[in-house]
Design a protein around this motif. Structure first.
Motif, PDB file in Angstrom:
ATOM      1  N   GLN A 105      18.050 -23.263  46.131  1.00 32.83           N
ATOM      2  CA  GLN A 105      17.894 -23.994  47.395  1.00 32.83           C
ATOM      3  C   GLN A 105      17.361 -23.064  48.479  1.00 32.83           C
ATOM      4  OE1 GLN A 105      19.179 -27.306  48.759  1.00 32.83           O
ATOM      5  NE2 GLN A 105      18.650 -27.879  46.671  1.00 32.83           N
ATOM      6  N   TYR A 106      17.936 -21.884  48.558  1.00 32.29           N
ATOM      7  CA  TYR A 106      17.540 -20.923  49.589  1.00 32.29           C
ATOM      8  C   TYR A 106      16.053 -20.573  49.484  1.00 32.29           C
ATOM      9  CZ  TYR A 106      17.240 -16.618  52.274  1.00 32.29           C
ATOM     10  OH  TYR A 106      16.872 -15.656  53.177  1.00 32.29           O
ATOM     11  N   TYR A 107      15.571 -20.429  48.252  1.00 33.55           N
ATOM     12  CA  TYR A 107      14.170 -20.063  48.059  1.00 33.55           C
ATOM     13  C   TYR A 107      13.231 -21.267  48.007  1.00 33.55           C
ATOM     14  CZ  TYR A 107      15.468 -15.233  47.559  1.00 33.55           C
ATOM     15  OH  TYR A 107      15.941 -13.969  47.805  1.00 33.55           O
ATOM     16  N   GLY A 108      13.733 -22.430  48.413  1.00 35.33           N
ATOM     17  CA  GLY A 108      12.865 -23.583  48.595  1.00 35.33           C
ATOM     18  C   GLY A 108      12.788 -24.549  47.437  1.00 35.33           C
ATOM     19  N   MET A 109      13.499 -24.289  46.354  1.00 33.86           N
ATOM     20  CA  MET A 109      13.481 -25.201  45.214  1.00 33.86           C
ATOM     21  C   MET A 109      14.558 -26.259  45.440  1.00 33.86           C
ATOM     22  SD  MET A 109      12.066 -25.942  42.439  1.00 33.86           S
ATOM     23  CE  MET A 109      12.120 -26.403  40.755  1.00 33.86           C
ATOM     24  N   LYS A 110      14.190 -27.345  46.094  1.00 33.05           N
ATOM     25  CA  LYS A 110      15.152 -28.376  46.494  1.00 33.05           C
ATOM     26  C   LYS A 110      15.354 -29.451  45.426  1.00 33.05           C
ATOM     27  CE  LYS A 110      15.232 -26.702  50.747  1.00 33.05           C
ATOM     28  NZ  LYS A 110      16.329 -25.968  51.277  1.00 33.05           N
ATOM     29  N   GLU A 111      14.467 -29.522  44.454  1.00 30.66           N
ATOM     30  CA  GLU A 111      14.529 -30.558  43.423  1.00 30.66           C
ATOM     31  C   GLU A 111      15.519 -30.158  42.334  1.00 30.66           C
ATOM     32  OE1 GLU A 111      11.701 -28.964  44.274  1.00 30.66           O
ATOM     33  OE2 GLU A 111      10.784 -30.443  45.588  1.00 30.66           O
ATOM     34  N   MET A 112      16.763 -30.588  42.464  1.00 33.08           N
ATOM     35  CA  MET A 112      17.819 -30.169  41.539  1.00 33.08           C
ATOM     36  C   MET A 112      17.561 -30.599  40.101  1.00 33.08           C
ATOM     37  SD  MET A 112      21.460 -30.265  43.467  1.00 33.08           S
ATOM     38  CE  MET A 112      21.378 -31.885  44.198  1.00 33.08           C
ATOM     39  N   ASN A 113      16.782 -31.639  39.893  1.00 30.56           N
ATOM     40  CA  ASN A 113      16.502 -32.086  38.522  1.00 30.56           C
ATOM     41  C   ASN A 113      15.762 -31.028  37.708  1.00 30.56           C
ATOM     42  OD1 ASN A 113      17.716 -34.559  38.905  1.00 30.56           O
ATOM     43  ND2 ASN A 113      15.824 -35.560  39.530  1.00 30.56           N
ATOM     44  N   TYR A 114      15.147 -30.054  38.377  1.00 30.79           N
ATOM     45  CA  TYR A 114      14.410 -29.013  37.670  1.00 30.79           C
ATOM     46  C   TYR A 114      15.236 -27.767  37.399  1.00 30.79           C
ATOM     47  CZ  TYR A 114      10.314 -31.836  38.569  1.00 30.79           C
ATOM     48  OH  TYR A 114       9.422 -32.867  38.598  1.00 30.79           O
ATOM     49  N   TYR A 115      16.449 -27.694  37.899  1.00 29.67           N
ATOM     50  CA  TYR A 115      17.269 -26.493  37.720  1.00 29.67           C
ATOM     51  C   TYR A 115      17.551 -26.215  36.246  1.00 29.67           C
ATOM     52  CZ  TYR A 115      18.254 -26.480  42.751  1.00 29.67           C
ATOM     53  OH  TYR A 115      18.166 -26.443  44.107  1.00 29.67           O
ATOM     54  N   THR A 116      17.880 -27.268  35.504  1.00 32.74           N
ATOM     55  CA  THR A 116      18.166 -27.088  34.085  1.00 32.74           C
ATOM     56  C   THR A 116      16.917 -26.658  33.330  1.00 32.74           C
ATOM     57  OG1 THR A 116      19.960 -28.680  34.186  1.00 32.74           O
ATOM     58  CG2 THR A 116      19.054 -28.242  32.014  1.00 32.74           C
ATOM     59  N   VAL A 117      15.773 -27.179  33.718  1.00 35.89           N
ATOM     60  CA  VAL A 117      14.513 -26.779  33.091  1.00 35.89           C
ATOM     61  C   VAL A 117      14.264 -25.285  33.309  1.00 35.89           C
ATOM     62  CG1 VAL A 117      12.011 -27.111  33.094  1.00 35.89           C
ATOM     63  CG2 VAL A 117      13.535 -29.086  33.330  1.00 35.89           C
ATOM     64  N   LEU A 118      14.456 -24.831  34.540  1.00 30.72           N
ATOM     65  CA  LEU A 118      14.276 -23.403  34.821  1.00 30.72           C
ATOM     66  C   LEU A 118      15.246 -22.550  34.014  1.00 30.72           C
ATOM     67  CD1 LEU A 118      13.807 -23.487  38.694  1.00 30.72           C
ATOM     68  CD2 LEU A 118      12.074 -22.955  36.978  1.00 30.72           C
ATOM     69  N   PHE A 119      16.486 -22.996  33.948  1.00 28.52           N
ATOM     70  CA  PHE A 119      17.500 -22.292  33.177  1.00 28.52           C
ATOM     71  C   PHE A 119      17.088 -22.227  31.706  1.00 28.52           C
ATOM     72  CE2 PHE A 119      21.775 -22.360  31.061  1.00 28.52           C
ATOM     73  CZ  PHE A 119      22.196 -21.121  31.492  1.00 28.52           C
ATOM     74  N   GLY A 120      16.624 -23.337  31.184  1.00 24.69           N
ATOM     75  CA  GLY A 120      16.236 -23.409  29.783  1.00 24.69           C
ATOM     76  C   GLY A 120      15.012 -22.580  29.449  1.00 24.69           C
ATOM     77  N   VAL A 121      14.020 -22.618  30.308  1.00 24.07           N
ATOM     78  CA  VAL A 121      12.802 -21.842  30.063  1.00 24.07           C
ATOM     79  C   VAL A 121      13.131 -20.353  30.025  1.00 24.07           C
ATOM     80  CG1 VAL A 121      10.583 -21.178  31.060  1.00 24.07           C
ATOM     81  CG2 VAL A 121      11.218 -23.584  30.919  1.00 24.07           C
ATOM     82  N   SER A 122      14.010 -19.933  30.914  1.00 25.95           N
ATOM     83  CA  SER A 122      14.378 -18.519  30.922  1.00 25.95           C
ATOM     84  C   SER A 122      15.187 -18.148  29.688  1.00 25.95           C
ATOM     85  CB  SER A 122      15.179 -18.191  32.188  1.00 25.95           C
ATOM     86  OG  SER A 122      16.419 -18.846  32.173  1.00 25.95           O
ATOM     87  N   ARG A 123      15.791 -19.115  29.064  1.00 26.61           N
ATOM     88  CA  ARG A 123      16.613 -18.886  27.877  1.00 26.61           C
ATOM     89  C   ARG A 123      15.779 -18.874  26.598  1.00 26.61           C
ATOM     90  NH1 ARG A 123      22.398 -20.711  27.374  1.00 26.61           N
ATOM     91  NH2 ARG A 123      22.372 -18.654  28.230  1.00 26.61           N
ATOM     92  N   ALA A 124      14.572 -19.422  26.633  1.00 29.66           N
ATOM     93  CA  ALA A 124      13.755 -19.592  25.427  1.00 29.66           C
ATOM     94  C   ALA A 124      13.541 -18.291  24.665  1.00 29.66           C
ATOM     95  CB  ALA A 124      12.406 -20.207  25.794  1.00 29.66           C
ATOM     96  N   LEU A 125      13.201 -17.231  25.360  1.00 25.78           N
ATOM     97  CA  LEU A 125      12.914 -15.965  24.683  1.00 25.78           C
ATOM     98  C   LEU A 125      14.119 -15.480  23.886  1.00 25.78           C
ATOM     99  CD1 LEU A 125      10.847 -13.759  24.224  1.00 25.78           C
ATOM    100  CD2 LEU A 125      11.695 -12.620  26.261  1.00 25.78           C
ATOM    101  N   GLY A 126      15.288 -15.581  24.468  1.00 23.62           N
ATOM    102  CA  GLY A 126      16.493 -15.101  23.778  1.00 23.62           C
ATOM    103  C   GLY A 126      16.852 -15.914  22.554  1.00 23.62           C
ATOM    104  N   VAL A 127      16.912 -17.232  22.699  1.00 24.75           N
ATOM    105  CA  VAL A 127      17.348 -18.048  21.560  1.00 24.75           C
ATOM    106  C   VAL A 127      16.305 -18.062  20.453  1.00 24.75           C
ATOM    107  CG1 VAL A 127      18.931 -19.462  22.916  1.00 24.75           C
ATOM    108  CG2 VAL A 127      16.599 -20.268  22.550  1.00 24.75           C
ATOM    109  N   LEU A 128      15.029 -18.026  20.806  1.00 25.67           N
ATOM    110  CA  LEU A 128      14.005 -18.009  19.764  1.00 25.67           C
ATOM    111  C   LEU A 128      13.928 -16.650  19.073  1.00 25.67           C
ATOM    112  CD1 LEU A 128      11.292 -20.232  21.454  1.00 25.67           C
ATOM    113  CD2 LEU A 128      12.855 -20.828  19.587  1.00 25.67           C
ATOM    114  N   SER A 129      14.217 -15.576  19.802  1.00 23.91           N
ATOM    115  CA  SER A 129      14.306 -14.252  19.170  1.00 23.91           C
ATOM    116  C   SER A 129      15.439 -14.231  18.155  1.00 23.91           C
ATOM    117  CB  SER A 129      14.544 -13.165  20.215  1.00 23.91           C
ATOM    118  OG  SER A 129      13.470 -13.081  21.098  1.00 23.91           O
ATOM    119  N   GLN A 130      16.581 -14.814  18.534  1.00 19.54           N
ATOM    120  CA  GLN A 130      17.715 -14.892  17.611  1.00 19.54           C
ATOM    121  C   GLN A 130      17.344 -15.706  16.371  1.00 19.54           C
ATOM    122  OE1 GLN A 130      20.687 -13.434  17.669  1.00 19.54           O
ATOM    123  NE2 GLN A 130      20.350 -12.411  19.615  1.00 19.54           N
ATOM    124  N   LEU A 131      16.602 -16.782  16.565  1.00 19.27           N
ATOM    125  CA  LEU A 131      16.191 -17.615  15.438  1.00 19.27           C
ATOM    126  C   LEU A 131      15.314 -16.812  14.469  1.00 19.27           C
ATOM    127  CD1 LEU A 131      15.396 -21.233  15.259  1.00 19.27           C
ATOM    128  CD2 LEU A 131      13.487 -19.754  14.705  1.00 19.27           C
TER     129      LEU A 131
END
Length: 143
Positions: A105-131
């Motif tokens: 919110q502070y950095y201007g990302m007011k659309e809360m529906n995208y928070y999970t997407v951002l969280f997930g995209v940042s997680r992709a490298l880790g979980v796919l590396s584990q796979l």
């Protein structure tokens, strides 16, 4: 990715263990983020903080804040100091979910529906590396 210990990481590991396409394993992991106890937690925290500020205003006494927290807790949510006093949690201090929504919110990302997407995209490298490692090491199907 917590090495498979949370919902999304575990889900990608489970689905990937069936030798599913990595895209499908990651899609399953993203679906695991959809609940309020995992990927939506930052939205839940932000909504709670917004509601607190809306209901109590800027200048809040300790007593009013304490009452608000107890009301929240009695309705099924979690607040650290009250939990410590209540004795139901060993480590009730907030994790990344308590801060990430506020920072977005502070950095201007007011659309809360995208928070999970951002969280997930940042997680992709880790979980796919584990796979990839799981397949390279020949780990069996998880049951």
């Amino acid at each position: 990715d917590h090495e498979g210990g949370n919902v999304s990481a575990h889900t990608s590991h489970l689905v990937g263990s069936a030798l599913s396409d990595p895209y499908l394993a990651f899609a399953a992991a993203m679906n695991g983020l959809a609940g309020p106890l995992h990927g939506l937690a930052n939205q839940e925290v932000l909504l709670w903080l917004t509601n607190l500020q809306k209901e109590l205003g800027q200048e809040v006494s300790d007593e009013k804040l304490r009452d608000f927290i107890w009301n929240t807790l009695n309705s099924g949510r979690i607040v650290p100091n009250v939990l410590l006093e209540q004795g139901k949690a060993k480590n009730p201090w907030p994790n990344v979910d308590a801060h990430s929504g506020v920072l977005l919110q502070y950095y201007g990302m007011k659309e809360m529906n995208y928070y999970t997407v951002l969280f997930g995209v940042s997680r992709a490298l880790g979980v796919l590396s584990q796979l990839i490692w799981s397949r390279a090491l020949g780990f069996p199907l998880e049951r």
